[in-house]
Design an enzyme around this catalytic site. Structure first.
Site, PDB file in Angstrom:
ATOM      1  N   LEU A  75       0.791  -1.238   0.000  1.00 29.99           N
ATOM      2  CA  LEU A  75       0.000   0.000   0.000  1.00 29.99           C
ATOM      3  C   LEU A  75       0.821   1.285   0.000  1.00 29.99           C
ATOM      4  CD1 LEU A  75      -2.868  -1.105   2.420  1.00 29.99           C
ATOM      5  CD2 LEU A  75      -2.757  -1.335  -0.067  1.00 29.99           C
ATOM      6  N   CYS A  76       2.156   1.182  -0.083  1.00 28.06           N
ATOM      7  CA  CYS A  76       2.965   2.401  -0.219  1.00 28.06           C
ATOM      8  C   CYS A  76       2.802   2.941  -1.636  1.00 28.06           C
ATOM      9  CB  CYS A  76       4.445   2.100   0.018  1.00 28.06           C
ATOM     10  SG  CYS A  76       4.925   2.166   1.725  1.00 28.06           S
ATOM     11  N   HIS A  77       2.723   4.255  -1.726  1.00 28.63           N
ATOM     12  CA  HIS A  77       2.649   4.885  -3.037  1.00 28.63           C
ATOM     13  C   HIS A  77       4.025   4.854  -3.693  1.00 28.63           C
ATOM     14  CE1 HIS A  77      -0.862   6.622  -1.025  1.00 28.63           C
ATOM     15  NE2 HIS A  77      -1.366   6.762  -2.238  1.00 28.63           N
ATOM     16  N   ASP A 127      25.846  -8.107   6.441  1.00 28.48           N
ATOM     17  CA  ASP A 127      26.224  -9.202   5.517  1.00 28.48           C
ATOM     18  C   ASP A 127      27.708  -9.173   5.220  1.00 28.48           C
ATOM     19  OD1 ASP A 127      25.748 -11.373   3.623  1.00 28.48           O
ATOM     20  OD2 ASP A 127      26.111  -9.857   2.086  1.00 28.48           O
TER      21      ASP A 127
END
Length: 127
Positions: A75-77, A127
């Site tokens: 739901l992020c634009h 990492d």
């Protein structure tokens, strides 16, 4: 009326309509701290790790992560970011502080992009 912004009255997920909001200059900054052995931090800062320049790889990963936020967070634009910057600095003998700033000229904020950038950068350092 449902007070939650990301679901409708029936509880279905929805993207918030920002079409009526004015476009403004928006910025957000997020930070993270990666704790490690002091010897590891020294190797990172001296650019002596066998994997290469950890800070520059993490900076690139953070920028790339910010640009992909809408693909990662439901739901992020999707935003046309104007800039993403990441700064790295030692904090004590065993911590690397990472700060990410994202900017956009648009109708919605860039908090998620700054948080994604700093998270991806921190994961890359680890990492």
């Amino acid at each position: 009326m449902n007070p939650l912004t990301h679901s409708d009255d029936s509880g279905a997920a929805r993207m918030v309509d920002v079409g009526e909001k004015p476009e403004t200059d928006r910025a957000a900054t997020a930070s993270a701290v990666v704790r490690m052995a002091p010897a590891t931090l020294k190797l990172i800062l001296d650019r002596q790790l066998a994997k290469g320049d950890v800070v520059e790889v993490a900076r690139l990963a953070g920028i790339m992560g910010a640009k992909k936020t809408a693909d990662l967070i439901p739901l992020c634009h999707p935003l046309s970011l104007t800039t993403v910057s990441l700064d790295f600095r030692p904090e004590g003998e065993d911590c690397l502080r990472i700060e990410a700033t994202a900017r956009v000229f648009g109708r919605t904020g860039v908090e998620m992009e700054a948080l994604t950038a700093v998270s991806i950068a921190a994961l890359t350092v680890y990492d």
